[in-house]
Design a protein around this motif. Sequence first.
Motif, mmCIF file in Angstrom:
data_model
loop_
_atom_site.group_PDB
_atom_site.id
_atom_site.type_symbol
_atom_site.label_atom_id
_atom_site.label_comp_id
_atom_site.label_asym_id
_atom_site.label_seq_id
_atom_site.Cartn_x
_atom_site.Cartn_y
_atom_site.Cartn_z
ATOM 1 N N ASP A 97 30.977 55.733 41.568
ATOM 2 C CA ASP A 97 30.752 56.613 42.722
ATOM 3 C C ASP A 97 29.738 55.990 43.678
ATOM 4 O O ASP A 97 29.907 56.048 44.908
ATOM 5 N N VAL A 98 28.687 55.394 43.129
ATOM 6 C CA VAL A 98 27.678 54.731 43.963
ATOM 7 C C VAL A 98 28.291 53.526 44.677
ATOM 8 O O VAL A 98 28.045 53.290 45.861
ATOM 9 N N LEU A 99 29.104 52.763 43.948
ATOM 10 C CA LEU A 99 29.745 51.602 44.554
ATOM 11 C C LEU A 99 30.698 52.028 45.672
ATOM 12 O O LEU A 99 30.804 51.346 46.696
ATOM 13 N N ALA A 100 31.380 53.155 45.479
ATOM 14 C CA ALA A 100 32.271 53.670 46.521
ATOM 15 C C ALA A 100 31.477 54.144 47.741
ATOM 16 O O ALA A 100 31.929 54.006 48.883
ATOM 17 N N GLU A 101 30.285 54.706 47.512
ATOM 18 C CA GLU A 101 29.405 55.066 48.623
ATOM 19 C C GLU A 101 29.058 53.829 49.440
ATOM 20 O O GLU A 101 29.024 53.850 50.670
ATOM 21 N N PHE A 102 28.795 52.735 48.736
ATOM 22 C CA PHE A 102 28.400 51.492 49.391
ATOM 23 C C PHE A 102 29.547 50.920 50.216
ATOM 24 O O PHE A 102 29.358 50.542 51.378
ATOM 25 N N THR A 103 30.735 50.864 49.640
ATOM 26 C CA THR A 103 31.871 50.255 50.341
ATOM 27 C C THR A 103 32.486 51.179 51.378
ATOM 28 O O THR A 103 33.170 50.730 52.291
ATOM 29 N N GLY A 104 32.277 52.481 51.230
ATOM 30 C CA GLY A 104 32.846 53.448 52.162
ATOM 31 C C GLY A 104 34.082 54.131 51.637
ATOM 32 O O GLY A 104 34.498 55.149 52.180
ATOM 33 N N ASN A 105 34.686 53.601 50.570
ATOM 34 C CA ASN A 105 35.831 54.261 49.940
ATOM 35 C C ASN A 105 36.080 53.657 48.565
ATOM 36 O O ASN A 105 35.723 52.520 48.291
ATOM 37 N N LYS A 106 36.706 54.452 47.704
ATOM 38 C CA LYS A 106 36.930 54.022 46.322
ATOM 39 C C LYS A 106 37.985 52.931 46.222
ATOM 40 O O LYS A 106 38.025 52.199 45.224
ATOM 41 N N GLU A 107 38.852 52.814 47.235
ATOM 42 C CA GLU A 107 39.887 51.785 47.205
ATOM 43 C C GLU A 107 39.298 50.386 47.246
ATOM 44 O O GLU A 107 39.955 49.415 46.842
ATOM 45 N N ALA A 108 38.077 50.258 47.742
ATOM 46 C CA ALA A 108 37.429 48.948 47.848
ATOM 47 C C ALA A 108 36.575 48.623 46.620
ATOM 48 O O ALA A 108 35.792 47.676 46.639
ATOM 49 N N VAL A 109 36.729 49.411 45.546
ATOM 50 C CA VAL A 109 36.003 49.172 44.302
ATOM 51 C C VAL A 109 36.976 48.733 43.223
ATOM 52 O O VAL A 109 37.974 49.409 42.957
ATOM 53 N N LEU A 110 36.698 47.602 42.616
ATOM 54 C CA LEU A 110 37.492 47.078 41.507
ATOM 55 C C LEU A 110 36.696 47.226 40.227
ATOM 56 O O LEU A 110 35.489 47.015 40.208
ATOM 57 N N THR A 111 37.363 47.602 39.131
ATOM 58 C CA THR A 111 36.693 47.752 37.839
ATOM 59 C C THR A 111 37.239 46.708 36.868
ATOM 60 O O THR A 111 38.457 46.530 36.759
ATOM 61 N N VAL A 112 36.329 46.021 36.179
ATOM 62 C CA VAL A 112 36.734 45.016 35.189
ATOM 63 C C VAL A 112 36.035 45.299 33.859
ATOM 64 O O VAL A 112 34.927 45.829 33.823
ATOM 65 N N HIS A 113 36.728 44.942 32.765
ATOM 66 C CA HIS A 113 36.179 45.196 31.433
ATOM 67 C C HIS A 113 36.083 43.940 30.571
ATOM 68 O O HIS A 113 35.606 44.001 29.445
ATOM 69 N N THR A 114 36.572 42.819 31.074
ATOM 70 C CA THR A 114 36.585 41.591 30.291
ATOM 71 C C THR A 114 36.102 40.413 31.130
ATOM 72 O O THR A 114 36.171 40.443 32.362
ATOM 73 N N PRO A 115 35.609 39.360 30.479
ATOM 74 C CA PRO A 115 35.218 38.150 31.216
ATOM 75 C C PRO A 115 36.365 37.565 32.028
ATOM 76 O O PRO A 115 36.164 37.099 33.151
ATOM 77 N N GLU A 116 37.581 37.585 31.459
ATOM 78 C CA GLU A 116 38.734 37.038 32.174
ATOM 79 C C GLU A 116 38.982 37.801 33.472
ATOM 80 O O GLU A 116 39.249 37.203 34.521
ATOM 81 N N ALA A 117 38.907 39.117 33.409
ATOM 82 C CA ALA A 117 39.146 39.934 34.602
ATOM 83 C C ALA A 117 38.041 39.744 35.633
ATOM 84 O O ALA A 117 38.302 39.683 36.839
ATOM 85 N N LEU A 118 36.784 39.641 35.181
ATOM 86 C CA LEU A 118 35.673 39.422 36.106
ATOM 87 C C LEU A 118 35.851 38.095 36.837
ATOM 88 O O LEU A 118 35.679 38.018 38.061
ATOM 89 N N THR A 119 36.216 37.056 36.110
ATOM 90 C CA THR A 119 36.441 35.750 36.727
ATOM 91 C C THR A 119 37.530 35.822 37.783
ATOM 92 O O THR A 119 37.383 35.306 38.900
ATOM 93 N N LYS A 120 38.637 36.497 37.455
ATOM 94 C CA LYS A 120 39.744 36.635 38.409
ATOM 95 C C LYS A 120 39.316 37.391 39.665
ATOM 96 O O LYS A 120 39.657 37.010 40.786
ATOM 97 N N MET A 121 38.572 38.476 39.475
ATOM 98 C CA MET A 121 38.205 39.302 40.620
ATOM 99 C C MET A 121 37.173 38.615 41.504
ATOM 100 O O MET A 121 37.191 38.773 42.732
ATOM 101 N N ILE A 122 36.251 37.858 40.916
ATOM 102 C CA ILE A 122 35.279 37.122 41.726
ATOM 103 C C ILE A 122 36.006 36.103 42.602
ATOM 104 O O ILE A 122 35.725 35.974 43.796
ATOM 105 N N ARG A 123 36.969 35.403 42.014
ATOM 106 C CA ARG A 123 37.721 34.429 42.798
ATOM 107 C C ARG A 123 38.539 35.137 43.879
ATOM 108 O O ARG A 123 38.532 34.726 45.049
ATOM 109 N N PHE A 124 39.224 36.205 43.498
ATOM 110 C CA PHE A 124 40.073 36.922 44.450
ATOM 111 C C PHE A 124 39.268 37.456 45.624
ATOM 112 O O PHE A 124 39.621 37.242 46.795
#
Length: 243
Positions: free
Chosen positions: A166-193
């Motif tokens: 919710d705080v991250l969505a406040e920062f970006t202005g909407n929840k669509e601009a927030v990505l959630t990751v649970h694994t190192p592989e996903a974090l690596t992919k999202m940082i690159r993306f």
Amino acid sequence: MANIYEGAVEVSRRTMTLFFIVDASGSMDGAKMGTLNSAIEEVIPEIRKISGENADAAIKIAVLEFSSGTRWITPAPMDAEDFTWSFLTADGLTDFGEACKQLNEKLSRKAFMGDVAGSFAPAIFLLSDGEPTDEYASSLAKLKENNWFKKAIKVAVAIGEDANRDVLAEFTGNKEAVLTVHTPEALTKMIRFVSVTASQIGSKSSGVGKGGVDEAANKQDEMIDKISEVKAAEPDDDGDLEW
């Protein structure tokens, strides 16, 4: 025969600053911070390439870490060509409000946005795994009044289930601009993306609004469209290790 190029003046490109706002609190220690460091280090050459091939704008990079207090890793935005990622360590609290205050101060022509050739609106990439431990609402409210922030491409990555989306969505202005990751592989992919896509979108001239609100809104919308495509294609994290 006279050289027709003699006396020609090279036209300076505008700049686009990519901000990394990184949660370096104690809960980031271990695999989270290790993955983050490695992923950003590996994506920097791609950002350099985008900048080098871009006729519209050169990309600069600025890095702010926040934990118990804040620290600008870059005293001023650095050209992507000259930037090298400094590995961060994790310790302390999550002073998100102070991070908002520091970002607000630097998003000014008197500070980080004073490039002589002119600046495109920045791209701001926030990564966090927790809950603010300081009073952040007033600082975030002031930041959201900042015209550079209003125009910026804003994306956040929530690392693990303890991240306050919710705080991250406040920062970006909407929840669509927030990505959630649970694994190192996903974090690596999202940082690159996020790093690559925000650099590509943010550093191009759309020809609409001449850098004003219309152009900025179009770029944020384009970024959200790209995020939606990624979410639809990869609804679940991959990899065995979860935080």
